[in-house]
Design an enzyme around this catalytic site. Structure first.
Site, PDB file in Angstrom:
ATOM      1  N   ALA A   1      23.743  47.990  16.578  1.00 16.51           N
ATOM      2  CA  ALA A   1      22.508  47.383  17.398  1.00 16.51           C
ATOM      3  C   ALA A   1      21.410  46.856  16.360  1.00 16.51           C
ATOM      4  O   ALA A   1      21.452  47.192  15.433  1.00 16.51           O
ATOM      5  CB  ALA A   1      22.195  48.550  18.284  1.00 16.51           C
TER       6      ALA A   1
ATOM      7  N   GLU B   1      31.572  50.582  18.303  1.00 14.10           N
ATOM      8  CA  GLU B   1      31.448  50.970  19.552  1.00 14.10           C
ATOM      9  C   GLU B   1      31.780  49.879  20.777  1.00 14.10           C
ATOM     10  O   GLU B   1      32.974  50.260  21.414  1.00 14.10           O
ATOM     11  CB  GLU B   1      30.189  51.492  20.199  1.00 14.10           C
ATOM     12  CG  GLU B   1      29.869  53.163  19.428  1.00 14.10           C
ATOM     13  CD  GLU B   1      28.637  53.433  20.077  1.00 14.10           C
ATOM     14  OE1 GLU B   1      27.358  52.614  19.551  1.00 14.10           O
ATOM     15  OE2 GLU B   1      28.187  54.297  20.431  1.00 14.10           O
TER      16      GLU B   1
ATOM     17  N   GLU C   1      24.780  56.049  12.836  1.00 12.62           N
ATOM     18  CA  GLU C   1      23.619  56.302  13.705  1.00 12.62           C
ATOM     19  C   GLU C   1      22.932  57.490  13.084  1.00 12.62           C
ATOM     20  O   GLU C   1      21.510  57.464  13.075  1.00 12.62           O
ATOM     21  CB  GLU C   1      23.817  56.608  15.046  1.00 12.62           C
ATOM     22  CG  GLU C   1      24.113  55.193  15.835  1.00 12.62           C
ATOM     23  CD  GLU C   1      25.718  54.912  15.796  1.00 12.62           C
ATOM     24  OE1 GLU C   1      26.438  55.603  14.905  1.00 12.62           O
ATOM     25  OE2 GLU C   1      26.144  54.209  16.488  1.00 12.62           O
TER      26      GLU C   1
ATOM     27  N   GLY D   1      26.936  50.334  17.000  1.00 14.76           N
ATOM     28  CA  GLY D   1      27.535  49.547  18.094  1.00 14.76           C
ATOM     29  C   GLY D   1      28.543  48.708  18.011  1.00 14.76           C
ATOM     30  O   GLY D   1      29.225  48.040  18.996  1.00 14.76           O
TER      31      GLY D   1
END
Ligand code: T1G
Length: 691
Positions: free
Chosen positions: A66, A108, A128, A105
């Site tokens: 992200a 993911e 993360e 992300g």
């Protein structure tokens, strides 16, 4: 080719749609990219000619996560989870083509795809936790379904990426691309269609979790990672989220994951860790030295002094494949030094940190010598001799006479005046400090000390070579102790006073280790040795440290210092030391008193912050975050507290100022507030602007 938006294009090759993402520098999942993926997926799904979809990235990496810069702001639709839902509901196989570092992300999103192919050099990971959060888009639910609880816990609790081959072995990636990633991905997508392979969704796979022994997995993870993760709120939360993969249905586990993610994201620890992420990159930016400043080529490095520091420094360059000449004054000292290097490498090899063949390669680059003149072909020479100005001046005078023109002459001094050292040479522009931290082959911090006349390309070269050998290089100015040790001196001064006033060394150390540092001032002193700079002939028992040395209690190396040490070097409070301290307190006329933990912490940390404010005002550090990077990488300041200056912002500069004024009234000018601290409080500002 159809342009979807400025970050996304769509091609169709036969029956396969190829969605290419391009959001430099690391294809972070910024809003523009999320919009492009959503629109691209919609177009590909709606196109009857398209039977399969490939997601691939331009540039150096697949999505690296992200967009950290968007954290803390409202997330605009479509969210990452929206994209995952669209992929899983697409009705057509979606293949993620991974290269570079597919992280957070990015991984993911790939796990929500039906299949994954990767370049052999690709890495995948969920880092993360290094930002004080947990995977927030199903990583804690999908990964355990693919690899089981133990491995998922390891990946998520360490944040360490794994290579593509391991990812294939574990089933995270389906195959490695034999050639060009894009064409291999299109081939795979077409094969999935022609073979009629299932649209498998990771969320539906529970085989690896059915009979998972959750408690056993959690306690094993605590055993493996608990010590390193002491103090991190994200550690237990991550374990809870991953365990939920085996404890509840996917959607419930996902909902709980998002709650935990949001909770951590809003907390101080994650703000601190995200701040450190940016601060660690900011150190490379130097106001008056452009990033593209040409650097001097460094083909060979020389080290003067093969002591603990010289040996450790040498290892950094050897491990980076840079040939080294190391010079000592006697064969015995030289052999001892090369012995230290060999032993350190053997220890790393026995722990699997380095392969035996790499040890041979590294040590093969080392040329030990007793001849100073053997340094004449070195491009960078680092002096790591005795911490005494006259010794260093003599060495630099000799260096000036033999070093080749353009060679960079650096001192590893921890405190001393680089300008005074440069002044004995005819080439002050080529002289600077390169202050490594002990153990020099382990600690990441390198303070690059800028002399008044140091040339800009010399600084740029030192900063670059520091990064090349894996260090976090921070540019600092000349003063006693530069940044780290100058602030450490303020802390040490108070620690020494506290044990005369009423605390014991173990009280002081307990407070600081409880705050999150790896060790306190007295544990650190015992580790380094109490006799650094001590001389039996001139010792007069004027300090507790002198009295301990006189009693042959010189630290861990004599199994006794401030603490008594057992054979495993585990320290315990010493009744003898307590007696020595009480005696000295009496002699110095102290009325000993009970000192609370709060005062101990304030007396140790606030003077450091105050010194940091002076350092900023004097221009010894470029920015407050550089000071924080120094303390995190040089002394183990807990990253979840952001560094001394970030910590000051979290408790409020006014809190520090009020206490400093109170202490000043009670204990004098050691606590006189720094003008910058007063200005910040007056103007309602902050040191870092980030807390
Ligand atoms: N967001 C925004 N910018 C980023 C970024 C990111 N995720 N990663 C790197 N950058 C910037 C960085 O600031 C620098 O900018 C430039 O890219 C080059 O980085 C939902 C919520 C990818 C291994 O934690 O580990 O996904 O200084 O100097 O050494 O669960 O960057 O040039 O202006 O580090 O080659 C998870 C963090 C996010 C990865 C590349 N992802 N990045 O290393 O280059 S949270 C991460 C890295 C998440 C999901 C959650 C490294 C790298 P500038 P660099 P590098």
């Amino acid at each position: 080719m159809t342009t979807i938006n400025r970050a996304t294009t769509l091609d169709v090759e036969g029956e396969v749609a190829v969605l290419t993402l391009d959001n430099p520098p690391v294809n972070a999942l910024s809003h523009v990219l999320r919009e492009g993926v959503a629109a691209g997926l919609e177009a590909a799904v709606a196109d009857p000619a398209v039977k399969a979809i490939v997601l691939i990235c331009a540039g150096r990496t697949f999505i690296a996560g992200a967009d950290i810069k968007e954290f803390g702001k409202p997330i605009a639709a479509p969210t990452l989870q929206d994209l995952q839902d669209r992929i899983e509901a697409s009705g057509k196989p979606v293949v993620a083509a991974l290269h570079g570092t597919s992280l957070g992300g990015g991984l993911e999103l790939a796990l929500a795809c039906h299949y994954r192919i990767a370049s052999p050099s690709a890495k995948v990971g969920l880092p993360e936790i290094k930002l004080g959060i947990i995977p927030g888009a199903g990583g804690t639910q999908r990964l355990p379904r693919m690899v089981g609880l133990p491995r998922a816990l390891d990946m998520i609790l360490t944040g360490t990426p794994m290579g593509a081959a391991s990812a294939v072995t574990l089933g995270i990636v389906d195959e490695l691309a034999a050639g060009d990633l894009r064409s291999e991905a299109v081939r795979l997508a077409a094969a999935i269609v022609s073979d009629g392979r299932p649209l498998r969704r990771v969320r539906d796979e529970t085989a690896r979790l059915g009979d998972a022994d959750v408690e056993a997995a959690l306690s094993a993870a605590r055993e493996r990672h608990g010590r390193k993760m002491r103090g991190f709120e994200s550690f237990e939360k991550a374990m809870e989220a991953v365990a939920n993969a085996a404890r509840m249905p996917f959607d419930e586990g996902l909902a709980r994951e998002r709650e935990i993610f949001a909770e951590l994201l809003g907390g101080t620890q994650s703000r601190a860790q995200r701040y450190v992420f940016g601060a660690t990159r900011a150190v490379a930016k130097i106001a008056d030295i452009p990033v593209d400043t040409p650097t001097r080529p460094i083909g060979r490095v020389g080290i003067i002094g093969a002591g603990t520091m010289g040996g450790g420094i040498a290892m950094n360059f050897l491990s980076a494949g840079i040939p080294m000449t190391i010079v000592e004054q006697s064969q015995e000292a030289l052999d001892r030094g090369t012995g230290i290097i060999a032993r350190n490498y053997a220890a790393s090899a026995s722990k699997g940190r380095i392969r035996p063949e790499d040890v041979d390669k590294a040590t093969g680059l080392l040329s030990p010598s007793l001849e100073f003149s053997d340094l004449s072909d070195c491009d960078l020479i680092i002096e790591a001799a005795f911490e005494e100005m006259e010794v260093k001046k003599a060495i630099f005078e000799r260096l000036d006479a033999i070093a080749r023109d353009g060679a960079i002459l650096a001192s590893n001094t921890s405190y001393l005046d680089i300008d005074a050292i440069a002044a004995v040479t005819r080439r002050p522009a080529d002289v600077l400090g390169m202050h490594f931290f002990s153990p020099a082959n382990i600690m990441k911090l390198l303070e690059v000390v800028r002399g008044r006349q140091t040339a800009k390309d010399v600084i740029a070269t030192a900063m670059k070579i520091g990064r090349d050998i894996g260090k976090t290089a921070v540019l600092v100015g000349v003063c006693h102790g530069f940044v780290g040790n100058r602030m450490l001196s303020a802390r040490q001064r108070e620690a020494n006073k506290l044990i005369l006033e009423g605390a014991m060394p173990w009280d002081v150390d307990r407070v600081l280790t409880g705050f999150g540092l790896p060790m306190g001032p007295f544990q650190m002193a015992d580790l380094a040795g109490l006799d650094l700079g001590w001389n039996r002939e001139t010792s007069k028992g004027e300090t507790i440290r002198e009295r301990l040395c006189e009693a042959d209690r010189r630290g861990q190396k004599t199994a006794a210092g401030f603490y008594d040490y057992d054979e495993a070097r585990k320290g315990s409070p010493s009744p003898l030391v307590e007696e020595i301290i009480l005696q000295k307190s009496r002699e110095d006329g102290f009325e000993r008193r009970a000192i609370g933990d709060d005062e101990i912490l304030e007396r140790l940390v606030y003077p450091m912050i105050n010194e940091g404010a002076k350092i900023l005002d004097e221009g010894i550090a470029q920015r407050a975050s550089d000071i924080d990077v120094v303390w995190i990488n040089g002394y183990g300041w807990p990253v979840y507290r952001g560094g001394p200056m970030f910590y000051a912002d979290t408790i409020g500069p006014h809190t520090v100022l009020e206490k400093m004024r109170e202490f000043e009234a009670r204990m004098g000018e050691d606590f006189a507030p720094a003008p910058l601290l007063e200005r910040i409080v007056r103007d309602g500002g902050s040191f870092t602007g980030a807390a």
